[in-house]
Design a protein around this motif. Sequence first.
Motif, PDB file in Angstrom:
ATOM      1  N   ARG A 180      27.976  42.602  41.841  1.00 38.54           N
ATOM      2  CA  ARG A 180      28.754  42.293  43.043  1.00 38.54           C
ATOM      3  C   ARG A 180      28.629  40.831  43.453  1.00 38.54           C
ATOM      4  O   ARG A 180      29.424  40.336  44.252  1.00 38.54           O
ATOM      5  CB  ARG A 180      28.299  43.189  44.206  1.00 38.54           C
ATOM      6  CG  ARG A 180      28.789  44.629  44.108  1.00 38.54           C
ATOM      7  CD  ARG A 180      28.288  45.461  45.275  1.00 38.54           C
ATOM      8  NE  ARG A 180      28.808  46.827  45.263  1.00 38.54           N
ATOM      9  CZ  ARG A 180      29.919  47.224  45.864  1.00 38.54           C
ATOM     10  NH1 ARG A 180      30.643  46.340  46.534  1.00 38.54           N
ATOM     11  NH2 ARG A 180      30.308  48.477  45.808  1.00 38.54           N
ATOM     12  N   SER A 181      27.641  40.127  42.922  1.00 35.01           N
ATOM     13  CA  SER A 181      27.476  38.715  43.254  1.00 35.01           C
ATOM     14  C   SER A 181      28.465  37.832  42.503  1.00 35.01           C
ATOM     15  O   SER A 181      28.582  36.639  42.797  1.00 35.01           O
ATOM     16  CB  SER A 181      26.043  38.258  42.944  1.00 35.01           C
ATOM     17  OG  SER A 181      25.779  38.347  41.549  1.00 35.01           O
ATOM     18  N   LEU A 182      29.187  38.392  41.544  1.00 37.02           N
ATOM     19  CA  LEU A 182      30.113  37.614  40.722  1.00 37.02           C
ATOM     20  C   LEU A 182      31.555  37.843  41.175  1.00 37.02           C
ATOM     21  O   LEU A 182      31.909  38.924  41.652  1.00 37.02           O
ATOM     22  CB  LEU A 182      29.966  38.011  39.251  1.00 37.02           C
ATOM     23  CG  LEU A 182      28.596  37.752  38.621  1.00 37.02           C
ATOM     24  CD1 LEU A 182      28.566  38.280  37.186  1.00 37.02           C
ATOM     25  CD2 LEU A 182      28.261  36.265  38.659  1.00 37.02           C
ATOM     26  N   PRO A 183      32.398  36.818  41.031  1.00 32.60           N
ATOM     27  CA  PRO A 183      33.812  36.967  41.417  1.00 32.60           C
ATOM     28  C   PRO A 183      34.507  38.015  40.562  1.00 32.60           C
ATOM     29  O   PRO A 183      34.241  38.130  39.367  1.00 32.60           O
ATOM     30  CB  PRO A 183      34.389  35.566  41.186  1.00 32.60           C
ATOM     31  CG  PRO A 183      33.455  34.913  40.219  1.00 32.60           C
ATOM     32  CD  PRO A 183      32.096  35.454  40.524  1.00 32.60           C
ATOM     33  N   GLY A 184      35.392  38.762  41.180  1.00 34.30           N
ATOM     34  CA  GLY A 184      36.151  39.773  40.456  1.00 34.30           C
ATOM     35  C   GLY A 184      35.422  41.078  40.228  1.00 34.30           C
ATOM     36  O   GLY A 184      35.955  41.978  39.568  1.00 34.30           O
ATOM     37  N   ALA A 185      34.230  41.215  40.799  1.00 30.83           N
ATOM     38  CA  ALA A 185      33.442  42.431  40.574  1.00 30.83           C
ATOM     39  C   ALA A 185      34.048  43.648  41.247  1.00 30.83           C
ATOM     40  O   ALA A 185      33.932  44.773  40.758  1.00 30.83           O
ATOM     41  CB  ALA A 185      32.013  42.224  41.061  1.00 30.83           C
ATOM     42  N   VAL A 186      34.696  43.433  42.400  1.00 33.00           N
ATOM     43  CA  VAL A 186      35.285  44.529  43.165  1.00 33.00           C
ATOM     44  C   VAL A 186      36.806  44.363  43.175  1.00 33.00           C
ATOM     45  O   VAL A 186      37.319  43.315  43.566  1.00 33.00           O
ATOM     46  CB  VAL A 186      34.742  44.562  44.610  1.00 33.00           C
ATOM     47  CG1 VAL A 186      35.387  45.700  45.396  1.00 33.00           C
ATOM     48  CG2 VAL A 186      33.225  44.713  44.612  1.00 33.00           C
ATOM     49  N   LEU A 187      37.519  45.386  42.744  1.00 37.25           N
ATOM     50  CA  LEU A 187      38.981  45.356  42.733  1.00 37.25           C
ATOM     51  C   LEU A 187      39.503  45.730  44.116  1.00 37.25           C
ATOM     52  O   LEU A 187      39.009  46.671  44.737  1.00 37.25           O
ATOM     53  CB  LEU A 187      39.526  46.332  41.691  1.00 37.25           C
ATOM     54  CG  LEU A 187      38.943  46.230  40.274  1.00 37.25           C
ATOM     55  CD1 LEU A 187      39.648  47.203  39.346  1.00 37.25           C
ATOM     56  CD2 LEU A 187      39.051  44.806  39.744  1.00 37.25           C
ATOM     57  N   GLU A 188      40.505  45.013  44.591  1.00 37.80           N
ATOM     58  CA  GLU A 188      40.996  45.240  45.948  1.00 37.80           C
ATOM     59  C   GLU A 188      42.480  45.604  46.022  1.00 37.80           C
ATOM     60  O   GLU A 188      42.959  46.044  47.060  1.00 37.80           O
ATOM     61  CB  GLU A 188      40.740  43.987  46.803  1.00 37.80           C
ATOM     62  CG  GLU A 188      39.263  43.648  46.935  1.00 37.80           C
ATOM     63  CD  GLU A 188      39.028  42.399  47.763  1.00 37.80           C
ATOM     64  OE1 GLU A 188      40.020  41.712  48.084  1.00 37.80           O
ATOM     65  OE2 GLU A 188      37.865  42.123  48.094  1.00 37.80           O
ATOM     66  N   ASP A 189      43.225  45.439  44.932  1.00 38.17           N
ATOM     67  CA  ASP A 189      44.648  45.742  44.907  1.00 38.17           C
ATOM     68  C   ASP A 189      44.839  47.224  44.587  1.00 38.17           C
ATOM     69  O   ASP A 189      44.459  47.682  43.498  1.00 38.17           O
ATOM     70  CB  ASP A 189      45.331  44.883  43.849  1.00 38.17           C
ATOM     71  CG  ASP A 189      46.825  45.182  43.730  1.00 38.17           C
ATOM     72  OD1 ASP A 189      47.367  45.853  44.632  1.00 38.17           O
ATOM     73  OD2 ASP A 189      47.435  44.748  42.742  1.00 38.17           O
ATOM     74  N   PRO A 190      45.414  48.022  45.507  1.00 35.69           N
ATOM     75  CA  PRO A 190      45.603  49.454  45.257  1.00 35.69           C
ATOM     76  C   PRO A 190      46.331  49.760  43.955  1.00 35.69           C
ATOM     77  O   PRO A 190      45.987  50.721  43.257  1.00 35.69           O
ATOM     78  CB  PRO A 190      46.403  49.923  46.477  1.00 35.69           C
ATOM     79  CG  PRO A 190      46.021  48.976  47.565  1.00 35.69           C
ATOM     80  CD  PRO A 190      45.862  47.644  46.872  1.00 35.69           C
ATOM     81  N   ALA A 191      47.328  48.955  43.610  1.00 34.05           N
ATOM     82  CA  ALA A 191      48.078  49.189  42.376  1.00 34.05           C
ATOM     83  C   ALA A 191      47.189  48.982  41.152  1.00 34.05           C
ATOM     84  O   ALA A 191      47.242  49.756  40.181  1.00 34.05           O
ATOM     85  CB  ALA A 191      49.289  48.269  42.314  1.00 34.05           C
ATOM     86  N   GLU A 192      46.357  47.946  41.199  1.00 31.39           N
ATOM     87  CA  GLU A 192      45.447  47.665  40.087  1.00 31.39           C
ATOM     88  C   GLU A 192      44.406  48.774  39.960  1.00 31.39           C
ATOM     89  O   GLU A 192      44.057  49.205  38.848  1.00 31.39           O
ATOM     90  CB  GLU A 192      44.760  46.315  40.306  1.00 31.39           C
ATOM     91  CG  GLU A 192      43.840  45.899  39.173  1.00 31.39           C
ATOM     92  CD  GLU A 192      43.146  44.573  39.434  1.00 31.39           C
ATOM     93  OE1 GLU A 192      42.463  44.072  38.518  1.00 31.39           O
ATOM     94  OE2 GLU A 192      43.276  44.040  40.566  1.00 31.39           O
TER      95      GLU A 192
END
Length: 257
Positions: A180-192
Motif C-alpha cells: 500500500r506504500s507504493l503508487p497504484g497499489a489500490v484500484l479506485e475506478d469501479p470499471a477497472e
Amino acid sequence: MASIDLNSDVGESFGRWTLGDDAAMFRSVSSANVACGFHAGDPSVIRRTCRNAAAAGVVVGAHVGYRDLAGFGRRFLDISPTELADDVVYQLGALQALAAAEGARVRYVKPHGGLYNAIVHHTGQAQAVVDAVKAVDPGLPILGLPGSEVLCLAEAAGLRAVPEAFADRAYNPDGTLVSRSLPGAVLEDPAEVAEQVLRMATESSVRTIDGSVLKIQAESICVHGDSPGAVEMATAVKAALADAGVTVSAFTLSGGA
C-alpha cells in the motif's frame, strides 16, 4: 451457472468514528469480515454489524488482526506465536458471543492487514493462527492468499483452506499484493475493479503490476469496504458478474476436522 463469493471488511468503525457504509455493502456481498476489536471495531459496532449482516442474509466471518488500533492493524508486529495465538482466540471468542446475541454464527476466519500479509511467508505466525482457529473450532475455514503459508498449514491441520483474491488491489508477478506504500497499489475506478473481478471469476487470472497475466484460483474475492467509492465498486462488481452469468454466493463451508 458459475458462482463466486464476494467478501468485504466491515464493522471497522470505532466509538464516534465511522468508517465505511456497511449496510450498503451488504447489498452486494455474500460474506462479511467483521473486525473483532483489535484493529478496529468496538462491542457495540461489532454487535450491530452482526445484526445487520444476519438481516441481509450475509455470512459472518472473523476479521482477526494484530492488537494495533493506532495502526489499523496494517503494521507488522513481531510478537511471539503464543501471544498471537492467544490474541486470535480472544478475538474469535468475542465475535462468537456478540454474533450469538444477534442470532448469527461465525462461519469462517480471515486475518486482517499486516497479519494477513505476514502469514503469507511467516511460518511461526501462520502456525499460530492455524493453531488458534483449530483450538476454538476446527470447522472454521481460513481465508488467505493462494499458495500462502497459512493455507498450506491450515490444510495440513485438517482445516478448510479458502484461497482469496482482491478486487481492488494490484498484484505483483509472484502473486503477492503490491504494498500500500507504493503508487497504484489500490484500484479506485469501479470499471477497472469490475474488469479485474470478471477476469478472476471467469478466467482464473489477474493482470499484474508489470502487465503480465498471472493464473490464480480463488473461491472468494474481497472488495474492501473502507476504500473511497467502495459501495460504487461493489455495486459495479456485482452487476458485471450478473451480466456475465456469475452469481454471488458464499463459498461452501464444509470441511475441517
